[in-house]
Design an enzyme around this catalytic site. Sequence first.
Site, PDB file in Angstrom:
ATOM      1  N   LYS A   1      43.010  69.979  66.797  1.00 29.75           N
ATOM      2  CA  LYS A   1      42.929  68.544  66.477  1.00 29.75           C
ATOM      3  C   LYS A   1      44.017  67.701  67.142  1.00 29.75           C
ATOM      4  O   LYS A   1      43.844  66.503  67.352  1.00 29.75           O
ATOM      5  CB  LYS A   1      42.961  68.317  64.969  1.00 29.75           C
ATOM      6  CG  LYS A   1      44.261  68.668  64.318  1.00 29.75           C
ATOM      7  CD  LYS A   1      44.262  68.324  62.841  1.00 29.75           C
ATOM      8  CE  LYS A   1      45.573  68.651  62.159  1.00 29.75           C
ATOM      9  NZ  LYS A   1      46.777  68.378  62.903  1.00 29.75           N
TER      10      LYS A   1
ATOM     11  N   LYS B   1      55.110  65.807  68.977  1.00 32.87           N
ATOM     12  CA  LYS B   1      54.416  66.790  68.139  1.00 32.87           C
ATOM     13  C   LYS B   1      52.983  67.024  68.620  1.00 32.87           C
ATOM     14  O   LYS B   1      52.543  68.163  68.796  1.00 32.87           O
ATOM     15  CB  LYS B   1      54.383  66.324  66.680  1.00 32.87           C
ATOM     16  CG  LYS B   1      53.529  67.208  65.768  1.00 32.87           C
ATOM     17  CD  LYS B   1      54.073  68.619  65.635  1.00 32.87           C
ATOM     18  CE  LYS B   1      53.102  69.513  64.884  1.00 32.87           C
ATOM     19  NZ  LYS B   1      53.594  70.900  64.759  1.00 32.87           N
TER      20      LYS B   1
ATOM     21  N   CYS C   1      45.980  73.358  64.147  1.00 30.93           N
ATOM     22  CA  CYS C   1      46.869  72.539  64.993  1.00 30.93           C
ATOM     23  C   CYS C   1      46.179  72.198  66.311  1.00 30.93           C
ATOM     24  O   CYS C   1      45.896  71.047  66.609  1.00 30.93           O
ATOM     25  CB  CYS C   1      48.163  73.293  65.293  1.00 30.93           C
ATOM     26  SG  CYS C   1      48.925  73.976  63.852  1.00 30.93           S
TER      27      CYS C   1
ATOM     28  N   ARG D   1      40.870  78.819  59.382  1.00 33.36           N
ATOM     29  CA  ARG D   1      40.608  77.389  59.590  1.00 33.36           C
ATOM     30  C   ARG D   1      40.048  77.162  60.992  1.00 33.36           C
ATOM     31  O   ARG D   1      40.599  77.658  61.966  1.00 33.36           O
ATOM     32  CB  ARG D   1      41.915  76.592  59.412  1.00 33.36           C
ATOM     33  CG  ARG D   1      42.371  76.506  57.965  1.00 33.36           C
ATOM     34  CD  ARG D   1      43.687  75.800  57.834  1.00 33.36           C
ATOM     35  NE  ARG D   1      44.778  76.595  58.396  1.00 33.36           N
ATOM     36  CZ  ARG D   1      46.048  76.172  58.360  1.00 33.36           C
ATOM     37  NH1 ARG D   1      46.343  74.996  57.839  1.00 33.36           N
ATOM     38  NH2 ARG D   1      47.018  76.918  58.856  1.00 33.36           N
TER      39      ARG D   1
HETATM   40  N1  SAJ Z   1      45.072  81.735  71.483  1.00 30.35           N
HETATM   41  C1  SAJ Z   1      44.482  82.197  72.650  1.00 30.35           C
HETATM   42  N2  SAJ Z   1      45.288  82.594  73.681  1.00 30.35           N
HETATM   43  C2  SAJ Z   1      46.656  82.533  73.571  1.00 30.35           C
HETATM   44  C3  SAJ Z   1      47.234  82.052  72.370  1.00 30.35           C
HETATM   45  C4  SAJ Z   1      46.419  81.671  71.331  1.00 30.35           C
HETATM   46  O1  SAJ Z   1      43.256  82.264  72.777  1.00 30.35           O
HETATM   47  O2  SAJ Z   1      47.339  82.919  74.514  1.00 30.35           O
HETATM   48  C5  SAJ Z   1      44.199  81.286  70.393  1.00 30.35           C
HETATM   49  C6  SAJ Z   1      44.378  82.082  69.117  1.00 30.35           C
HETATM   50  O3  SAJ Z   1      43.477  83.164  69.097  1.00 30.35           O
HETATM   51  C7  SAJ Z   1      44.035  81.061  68.055  1.00 30.35           C
HETATM   52  C8  SAJ Z   1      44.443  79.733  68.672  1.00 30.35           C
HETATM   53  O4  SAJ Z   1      44.572  79.959  70.074  1.00 30.35           O
HETATM   54  O5  SAJ Z   1      42.638  81.047  67.822  1.00 30.35           O
HETATM   55  C9  SAJ Z   1      45.741  79.140  68.134  1.00 30.35           C
HETATM   56  O6  SAJ Z   1      46.709  80.150  68.213  1.00 30.35           O
HETATM   57  P1  SAJ Z   1      48.295  79.777  68.076  1.00 30.35           P
HETATM   58  O7  SAJ Z   1      49.047  81.016  68.413  1.00 30.35           O
HETATM   59  O8  SAJ Z   1      48.583  78.554  68.830  1.00 30.35           O
HETATM   60  O9  SAJ Z   1      48.510  79.565  66.507  1.00 30.35           O
HETATM   61  P2  SAJ Z   1      48.547  78.208  65.702  1.00 30.35           P
HETATM   62  O10 SAJ Z   1      47.305  77.446  65.838  1.00 30.35           O
HETATM   63  O11 SAJ Z   1      49.016  78.593  64.341  1.00 30.35           O
HETATM   64  O12 SAJ Z   1      49.691  77.365  66.432  1.00 30.35           O
HETATM   65  C10 SAJ Z   1      50.967  77.291  65.874  1.00 30.35           C
HETATM   66  C11 SAJ Z   1      51.569  75.989  66.296  1.00 30.35           C
HETATM   67  N3  SAJ Z   1      52.826  75.838  65.619  1.00 30.35           N
HETATM   68  C12 SAJ Z   1      53.082  74.682  64.988  1.00 30.35           C
HETATM   69  O13 SAJ Z   1      52.281  73.770  64.933  1.00 30.35           O
HETATM   70  C13 SAJ Z   1      54.396  74.601  64.343  1.00 30.35           C
HETATM   71  C14 SAJ Z   1      51.829  75.996  67.777  1.00 30.35           C
HETATM   72  O14 SAJ Z   1      52.547  74.808  68.140  1.00 30.35           O
HETATM   73  C15 SAJ Z   1      52.684  77.164  68.147  1.00 30.35           C
HETATM   74  O15 SAJ Z   1      52.878  77.173  69.564  1.00 30.35           O
HETATM   75  C16 SAJ Z   1      51.934  78.430  67.754  1.00 30.35           C
HETATM   76  O16 SAJ Z   1      51.733  78.398  66.336  1.00 30.35           O
HETATM   77  C17 SAJ Z   1      52.791  79.647  68.110  1.00 30.35           C
HETATM   78  O17 SAJ Z   1      53.521  79.540  69.114  1.00 30.35           O
HETATM   79  O18 SAJ Z   1      52.666  80.656  67.417  1.00 30.35           O
END
Ligand code: SAJ
Length: 477
Positions: A293, A232, A290, A368
Amino acid sequence: MSQKLENILKEKGPIKKIGVIGMGYVGIPAAALFADSDKFDIVLGFQRDSESSGYKIEMINRGESPLKGEEPGLEELLKKVVDAGKFVCTPDFSRISELDAITLAIQTPFADPKALEPDFGALKEGIRNVGKYLKPGMLVVLESTITPRTTEGMARDILEEESGLKAGEDFALAHAPERVMVGRLLRNIQEHDRIVGGIDQPSTDRAVELYSPVLTKGKVIPMSATAAEVTKTAENTFRDLQIAAANQLALYCEAMGINVYDVRTGIDSLKGEGITRAILWPGAGVGGHCLTKDTYHLERGVKLGTEALDYPQDAESIYVLARRVNDFMPVHMYNLTVAALKRVGKEIKGSKIAMLGWAFINDSDDARNPPSEPYKDMIIAAGAELMVHDPHVLNYPNIEIHKDMNEVISGSDAVVIFTGHKDYFSLNPDDVKKLTTKKCSVIIDGRNVIDPDTFINAGFVYKGIGRGDQNSHEIIN
Ligand code: SAJ
């Protein structure tokens, strides 16, 4: 392997009564899906009757979801299982002793990422509550994202201390990390594969029995508890690393005077058997609950490892370095802002900055750990004025979030796009320029939202993440 536990579980028969502690984004959909399975008779959702969240008990028992935002299917499912008497929310933790299995879905934020110290306070309280009412033959599953070795370590110790029972002999203990995503809570639980890791085989088998009925497309992937914890934290660490690789490439492309998006398209074109180039997107930074951290959970876990770590002498972890690259992107946005203002003869001090986007993710109100916050802090510290627009975020501590974009842009010296909300893709250069009332306005694009040429031709100074091909353009008056 403990024959004693196997015998107790066989004696007890299949899991029929389930409890879920933590009526939040993870616990509520999980409980509803357990309740909807005909394999199980009853699900109890445990919620402390506290000031801040005691209201959820009544709401859930009316079949209403206390979760914000659109969650396809959740309201209907909750109503169905509550009306059928298969799901009840209660503050009475002593009812844990009636159950065959109990899952804990409690948040584990970081109190201080610098010291790699997670705040396990709420989780420990939940585990203690379970320990108090634990009976032989029960299965305890931690769903929260936790530092590797927590299940085998802290959780096991508290449960044994509170109950006087022995994990792996009297009760089963496992970790099954959640992979929920706001907006698709039910779908993710049903369709993602489910990592399930017990402290021993009987615990793993019992946890497989618990989770199999709620999976539709997903399948159960059994392993040890610690391997499940590492899976995870590492799956998010890897995503953070991939984003950092794209961000570092963007900074390189700016230094080399080329367009990172051309390079990204080129790299992404390399496809075919066994070839993977999962290049993600550069941007103004990485926020959320996620990725900001989980790297530190993984790093802390390896420090608790039983064997010595063999790693290049004095070399920093690439995962922590990735965190530093991603945390640098708001600083880079600040540097781009300073450089662009200089091109129009302005200092950052005393300038008025219009910030478009506060949420950490596009078209969402989730704010967040937003990368916009460190940027805001730097702007204020430099003596500039700031107004923030976000169409989705309603409020945030110590910053006013405006809903009127024109008001935020009016009279500004620089417009800075921080979140890729779809509202910003239709920004019109002439309208923006009129609102700023400046002869030469500035626009900084942190999410590849606008077309540089349309703004440059309208007399803007443009700077964009990764746009080395445009960031020193001629100024057109
Ligand atoms: N981001 C970038 N470039 C990218 C993708 C994201 O700068 O190519 C940034 C986003 O703007 C954001 C941050 O990263 O600020 C996180 O984005 P995220 O798409 O990873 O969204 P999260 O944080 O909600 O991640 C979740 C996680 N899912 C779970 O924990 C179940 C992550 O493991 C998933 O990969 C992600 O969603 C997903 O795939 O949507």
